[in-house]
Design a protein around this motif. Structure first.
Motif, PDB file in Angstrom:
ATOM      1  N   GLU A 172     -27.221 -20.204  21.275  1.00 34.32           N
ATOM      2  CA  GLU A 172     -26.396 -19.124  20.753  1.00 34.32           C
ATOM      3  C   GLU A 172     -26.123 -18.082  21.826  1.00 34.32           C
ATOM      4  OE1 GLU A 172     -28.455 -17.679  17.282  1.00 34.32           O
ATOM      5  OE2 GLU A 172     -27.669 -19.332  16.057  1.00 34.32           O
ATOM      6  N   TYR A 173     -24.905 -17.561  21.812  1.00 36.43           N
ATOM      7  CA  TYR A 173     -24.439 -16.553  22.752  1.00 36.43           C
ATOM      8  C   TYR A 173     -23.840 -15.412  21.924  1.00 36.43           C
ATOM      9  CZ  TYR A 173     -24.852 -20.586  25.869  1.00 36.43           C
ATOM     10  OH  TYR A 173     -25.312 -21.681  26.550  1.00 36.43           O
ATOM     11  N   PRO A 174     -24.641 -14.393  21.546  1.00 38.31           N
ATOM     12  CA  PRO A 174     -24.176 -13.350  20.625  1.00 38.31           C
ATOM     13  C   PRO A 174     -23.142 -12.388  21.207  1.00 38.31           C
ATOM     14  CG  PRO A 174     -26.426 -12.918  21.316  1.00 38.31           C
ATOM     15  CD  PRO A 174     -26.051 -14.254  21.875  1.00 38.31           C
ATOM     16  N   ASP A 175     -22.982 -12.355  22.537  1.00 37.90           N
ATOM     17  CA  ASP A 175     -21.926 -11.558  23.154  1.00 37.90           C
ATOM     18  C   ASP A 175     -21.542 -12.202  24.476  1.00 37.90           C
ATOM     19  OD1 ASP A 175     -23.564 -10.374  25.374  1.00 37.90           O
ATOM     20  OD2 ASP A 175     -24.564  -9.348  23.715  1.00 37.90           O
ATOM     21  N   PHE A 176     -20.390 -11.810  25.022  1.00 42.38           N
ATOM     22  CA  PHE A 176     -19.870 -12.500  26.208  1.00 42.38           C
ATOM     23  C   PHE A 176     -20.722 -12.303  27.455  1.00 42.38           C
ATOM     24  CE2 PHE A 176     -17.241  -8.599  26.026  1.00 42.38           C
ATOM     25  CZ  PHE A 176     -17.427  -8.076  27.299  1.00 42.38           C
ATOM     26  N   TYR A 177     -21.571 -11.303  27.489  1.00 40.83           N
ATOM     27  CA  TYR A 177     -22.466 -11.131  28.637  1.00 40.83           C
ATOM     28  C   TYR A 177     -23.455 -12.289  28.741  1.00 40.83           C
ATOM     29  CZ  TYR A 177     -20.673  -6.378  28.570  1.00 40.83           C
ATOM     30  OH  TYR A 177     -19.838  -5.294  28.576  1.00 40.83           O
ATOM     31  N   ARG A 178     -23.792 -12.909  27.606  1.00 44.43           N
ATOM     32  CA  ARG A 178     -24.774 -13.996  27.576  1.00 44.43           C
ATOM     33  C   ARG A 178     -24.275 -15.261  28.260  1.00 44.43           C
ATOM     34  NH1 ARG A 178     -29.138 -12.646  24.013  1.00 44.43           N
ATOM     35  NH2 ARG A 178     -28.970 -10.383  23.950  1.00 44.43           N
ATOM     36  N   TRP A 179     -22.948 -15.441  28.365  1.00 41.45           N
ATOM     37  CA  TRP A 179     -22.444 -16.588  29.113  1.00 41.45           C
ATOM     38  C   TRP A 179     -21.843 -16.142  30.442  1.00 41.45           C
ATOM     39  CZ3 TRP A 179     -19.794 -15.506  24.394  1.00 41.45           C
ATOM     40  CH2 TRP A 179     -18.478 -15.076  24.513  1.00 41.45           C
ATOM     41  N   ASN A 180     -22.282 -14.965  30.910  1.00 41.82           N
ATOM     42  CA  ASN A 180     -21.842 -14.379  32.179  1.00 41.82           C
ATOM     43  C   ASN A 180     -20.358 -14.036  32.187  1.00 41.82           C
ATOM     44  OD1 ASN A 180     -24.385 -14.408  33.443  1.00 41.82           O
ATOM     45  ND2 ASN A 180     -24.134 -16.584  33.883  1.00 41.82           N
ATOM     46  N   GLY A 181     -19.800 -13.792  30.994  1.00 42.70           N
ATOM     47  CA  GLY A 181     -18.400 -13.415  30.890  1.00 42.70           C
ATOM     48  C   GLY A 181     -18.163 -11.987  31.373  1.00 42.70           C
ATOM     49  N   ARG A 182     -16.990 -11.767  31.909  1.00 39.92           N
ATOM     50  CA  ARG A 182     -16.614 -10.430  32.365  1.00 39.92           C
ATOM     51  C   ARG A 182     -15.730  -9.723  31.340  1.00 39.92           C
ATOM     52  NH1 ARG A 182     -16.864 -13.658  37.009  1.00 39.92           N
ATOM     53  NH2 ARG A 182     -18.209 -12.782  38.609  1.00 39.92           N
ATOM     54  N   SER A 183     -15.270 -10.504  30.342  1.00 36.38           N
ATOM     55  CA  SER A 183     -14.465  -9.948  29.263  1.00 36.38           C
ATOM     56  C   SER A 183     -14.585 -10.881  28.060  1.00 36.38           C
ATOM     57  CB  SER A 183     -12.998  -9.822  29.691  1.00 36.38           C
ATOM     58  OG  SER A 183     -12.388 -11.095  29.738  1.00 36.38           O
ATOM     59  N   ASP A 184     -13.908 -10.505  26.973  1.00 38.46           N
ATOM     60  CA  ASP A 184     -13.956 -11.312  25.757  1.00 38.46           C
ATOM     61  C   ASP A 184     -12.766 -12.270  25.661  1.00 38.46           C
ATOM     62  OD1 ASP A 184     -11.903  -9.565  25.217  1.00 38.46           O
ATOM     63  OD2 ASP A 184     -12.731  -8.831  23.341  1.00 38.46           O
ATOM     64  N   HIS A 185     -12.235 -12.691  26.784  1.00 38.73           N
ATOM     65  CA  HIS A 185     -11.033 -13.522  26.806  1.00 38.73           C
ATOM     66  C   HIS A 185     -11.368 -14.964  27.184  1.00 38.73           C
ATOM     67  CE1 HIS A 185      -6.671 -14.007  27.014  1.00 38.73           C
ATOM     68  NE2 HIS A 185      -6.908 -14.800  28.039  1.00 38.73           N
ATOM     69  N   LEU A 186     -11.105 -15.905  26.268  1.00 35.81           N
ATOM     70  CA  LEU A 186     -11.198 -17.334  26.541  1.00 35.81           C
ATOM     71  C   LEU A 186      -9.959 -17.998  25.960  1.00 35.81           C
ATOM     72  CD1 LEU A 186     -14.935 -18.194  25.710  1.00 35.81           C
ATOM     73  CD2 LEU A 186     -13.902 -17.933  27.968  1.00 35.81           C
ATOM     74  N   GLY A 187      -9.480 -19.048  26.619  1.00 36.79           N
ATOM     75  CA  GLY A 187      -8.252 -19.669  26.164  1.00 36.79           C
ATOM     76  C   GLY A 187      -8.313 -21.160  25.904  1.00 36.79           C
ATOM     77  N   SER A 188      -9.344 -21.863  26.430  1.00 38.37           N
ATOM     78  CA  SER A 188      -9.444 -23.303  26.235  1.00 38.37           C
ATOM     79  C   SER A 188     -10.874 -23.757  26.513  1.00 38.37           C
ATOM     80  CB  SER A 188      -8.456 -24.049  27.144  1.00 38.37           C
ATOM     81  OG  SER A 188      -8.660 -23.731  28.506  1.00 38.37           O
ATOM     82  N   CYS A 189     -11.186 -24.974  26.084  1.00 40.53           N
ATOM     83  CA  CYS A 189     -12.522 -25.527  26.328  1.00 40.53           C
ATOM     84  C   CYS A 189     -12.453 -27.049  26.271  1.00 40.53           C
ATOM     85  CB  CYS A 189     -13.535 -25.012  25.311  1.00 40.53           C
ATOM     86  SG  CYS A 189     -13.296 -25.653  23.633  1.00 40.53           S
ATOM     87  N   ARG A 190     -13.470 -27.667  26.835  1.00 38.40           N
ATOM     88  CA  ARG A 190     -13.608 -29.122  26.738  1.00 38.40           C
ATOM     89  C   ARG A 190     -15.082 -29.476  26.865  1.00 38.40           C
ATOM     90  NH1 ARG A 190     -14.870 -31.384  31.460  1.00 38.40           N
ATOM     91  NH2 ARG A 190     -14.308 -30.354  33.393  1.00 38.40           N
ATOM     92  N   PRO A 191     -15.482 -30.596  26.255  1.00 43.30           N
ATOM     93  CA  PRO A 191     -16.868 -31.022  26.432  1.00 43.30           C
ATOM     94  C   PRO A 191     -17.082 -31.517  27.859  1.00 43.30           C
ATOM     95  CG  PRO A 191     -15.657 -32.581  25.062  1.00 43.30           C
ATOM     96  CD  PRO A 191     -14.731 -31.440  25.359  1.00 43.30           C
ATOM     97  N   VAL A 192     -18.281 -31.339  28.349  1.00 42.58           N
ATOM     98  CA  VAL A 192     -18.643 -31.848  29.667  1.00 42.58           C
ATOM     99  C   VAL A 192     -18.976 -33.323  29.504  1.00 42.58           C
ATOM    100  CG1 VAL A 192     -20.306 -31.693  31.554  1.00 42.58           C
ATOM    101  CG2 VAL A 192     -19.494 -29.614  30.434  1.00 42.58           C
ATOM    102  N   GLY A 193     -18.425 -34.145  30.374  1.00 46.55           N
ATOM    103  CA  GLY A 193     -18.682 -35.584  30.309  1.00 46.55           C
ATOM    104  C   GLY A 193     -20.101 -35.908  30.735  1.00 46.55           C
TER     105      GLY A 193
END
Length: 183
Positions: A68-89
């Motif tokens: 769980e990542y309760p805020d964007f700082y937990r995934w080393n984010g610099r802001s709350d902006h994400l636009g896409s994702c994919r699973p890691v192979g």
């Protein structure tokens, strides 16, 4: 283990509140799914994921593993902006990566099968990697700074003849770790 896509849930609010988007495979655009690009918390139910701050798998990369990542700082984010994702192979549990000083697999090289928090401590006398080959089953995360800090880049099985091939801004890489927490 065979490749497994997993499940990830994005929330607009901190601490898993507000509108949510559940994803079970590649998602090239959160907006196309009716979800704004504002993400303040994430729950990774299974799998390992690479998230991007722009649609179409572009921009800053963030690796998220089970948890769980309760805020964007937990995934080393610099802001709350994400636009896409994919699973890691993920194809298995055999990890092997070879890094090269020069582009197109030239110059001195170093092979790793374990995490390395500081490449210079392993005898790599440069602060950059200009090419690499991922031979094993698993994926790796490259970090611009020692101790798994700074910008990160996910590389999976294949050959990367220069740093542009893994979407890096520069060849600066000082630590490397395996993606192992994907259940």
């Amino acid at each position: 283990m065979s490749q497994y896509s997993g499940k990830i849930t994005f929330y607009e609010g901190k601490c898993f509140t507000g509108r949510k988007l559940e994803v079970c495979g590649s998602c090239g655009s959160f907006q196309d799914q009716g979800f704004l690009n504002r993400v303040n918390s994430i729950c990774v139910q299974s799998g390992a994921w690479v998230c991007f701050d722009h649609p179409n798998f572009r921009g800053q990369q963030y690796i998220l593993e089970h948890g769980e990542y309760p805020d964007f700082y937990r995934w080393n984010g610099r802001s709350d902006h994400l636009g896409s994702c994919r699973p890691v192979g993920m194809h298995g549990e055999h990890y092997r990566i070879q890094i090269f000083e020069g582009s197109h697999f030239s110059g001195p090289s170093l092979e790793l099968t374990e995490d390395c928090s500081f490449l210079q401590g392993q005898g790599w006398d440069k602060t950059c990697i200009n090419a690499l080959k991922v031979y094993g089953d698993g994926a790796w995360v490259l970090y611009e700074e020692p101790n798994y800090r700074g910008r990160m880049y996910v590389v999976e099985r294949g050959e990367f003849s220069n740093f542009n091939a893994w979407q890096a801004r520069s060849a600066s890489v000082q630590s490397i770790r395996r993606v192992i927490n994907y259940f």
